[in-house]
Design a protein around this motif. Structure first.
Motif, short mmCIF file in Angstrom:
data_model
loop_
_atom_site.label_atom_id
_atom_site.label_comp_id
_atom_site.label_asym_id
_atom_site.label_seq_id
_atom_site.Cartn_x
_atom_site.Cartn_y
_atom_site.Cartn_z
N SER A 1 0.83 -1.21 0.00
CA SER A 1 0.00 0.00 0.00
C SER A 1 0.86 1.25 0.00
N ARG B 1 -9.88 -2.43 0.98
CA ARG B 1 -9.55 -2.32 2.41
C ARG B 1 -9.27 -0.88 2.84
N SER C 1 -6.90 1.16 2.27
CA SER C 1 -5.54 1.45 2.74
C SER C 1 -5.00 2.73 2.10
N ASP D 1 -5.19 -2.04 -5.07
CA ASP D 1 -4.57 -2.64 -3.89
C ASP D 1 -5.34 -3.91 -3.53
N ASP D 2 -4.68 -4.86 -2.94
CA ASP D 2 -5.30 -6.12 -2.53
C ASP D 2 -6.08 -6.74 -3.69
MG LIG Z 1 -1.86 -2.93 2.19
#
Ligand SMILES: [Mg+2]
Ligand SMILES: Nc1ncnc2c1ncn2[C@@H]1O[C@H](COP(=O)(O)OP(=O)(O)OP(=O)(O)O)[C@@H](O)[C@H]1O
Length: 205
Positions: A10, A37, A39, A100-101
Motif C-alpha cells: 500500500s 480495504r 488502505s 490494492d489487494d
Molecule cells: Mg496494504
C-alpha cells in the motif's frame, strides 16, 4: 507487485500516486484507485484522482467508464503508422488504475477488472496503465487467471516483495524470500532482476 502482509504494497501505491500527481498535470494524467480495504484512502486528493473504488459496486461503475473511454481510443483502420507512432489520433490524459489487494478484487475468472484485460496488449497506445498489488499467498495459482496471465505474457515490469519461497517464481525467475518492508526484486524486460528499496511515505492519519 507481489508481497506478503506488511511488505509495503500500500505504501508503494501511495507513493506512486503521489509521484504521478507531482510529475504530471491533471490534464496529462488521471488516477483511479480500487482499494477494498481502504488502505489508500486520503493519500491523494485533488483533480488527479477521478475515482476511488472502496466497494465492488463502485469499482464496477468505474471500470465500465474506463472501458468506454478506452474503446474510443483504440486505433481504427484509418490510423496511419505515423499517427500510431506519435499517438495523435486521440487526446486526453494517461489513466493510471491502481489496485490494492488485487486478490480480494479478482475472485472468479470474470471479476470487476476483467473487462480491462482486452485492452492490455494495446495499453501503451491508448494511455492505460494498470498497477496491481497482491499478496503472495496463492499467487502461483492466480497467475493463470486471465488478467494476470495477460500481464505476464506482455512481460510487464513487476516487483516481488517479501514472501514465502514455496510459492515459487512469480515474476521472471524470482522466487519470493523474506525481506524487510519496502524491499523487493524489480523485474523488467530490459534489466532482468534487481534488488530495490522503495520510497517510504508516512501513513495517512
Ligand atoms: Mg496494504
Ligand atoms: N519503503 C518502505 N520502507 C520502509 N518501511 C516501509 C516501506 N513501505 C512500507 N513500510 C512499512 O511497512 C509496514 C507495512 O506497510 P504497508 O501497509 O504499505 O504494507 P502492505 O503490504 O500494504 O500491508 P498489508 O498486507 O497489511 O496490506 C508499515 O509499517 C510501513 O511503514
Amino acid at each position: 507487485m507481489f508481497g506478503d502482509i506488511e511488505a509495503g504494497k500500500s505504501t508503494f501505491l501511495r507513493s506512486l500516486a503521489r509521484a504521478i500527481s507531482e510529475r504530471y498535470t491533471p490534464a496529462e494524467a488521471k488516477i483511479m484507485m480500487i482499494d477494498l480495504r481502504r488502505s489508500l484512502l486520503g493519500s491523494l486528493e485533488g483533480p488527479h484522482l477521478i475515482g476511488y473504488g472502496h466497494s465492488v459496486q463502485v469499482a464496477q461503475d468505474m471500470i465500465r467508464q474506463v472501458v468506454e473511454v478506452m474503446k474510443e481510443r483504440l486505433p481504427g483502420p484509418d490510423v496511419t503508422p505515423e499517427q500510431l507512432r506519435d499517438r495523435s489520433w486521440w487526446k486526453g490524459p494517461e489513466l493510471y488504475v491502481l489496485v490494492d489487494d488485487y486478490d480480494l478484487v479478482a475472485t472468479g475468472p470474470s471479476h470487476v477488472l476483467s473487462p480491462l484485460t482486452e485492452f492490455l496488449a494495446q495499453s501503451r497506445d491508448i494511455g492505460l496503465h494498470v498497477i496491481l498489488a497482491r499478496r503472495v499467498g496463492g499467487a502461483s495459482r492466480a497467475l493463470y487467471e486471465p488478467m494476470m496471465s495477460r500481464i505476464r505474457e506482455l512481460a510487464s515490469p513487476g516487483i516481488t516483495m517479501s514472501g514465502p519461497r514455496e510459492e515459487g517464481a512469480l515474476l521472471g525467475n524470482v522466487k519470493p524470500q523474506q525481506l524487510p518492508p519496502g524491499r523487493g526484486w524489480l523485474t523488467t524486460r530490459r534489466h532482468g532482476n534487481r534488488l530495490v528499496q522503495l520510497a517510504w511515505l508516512p501513513p495517512v492519519v
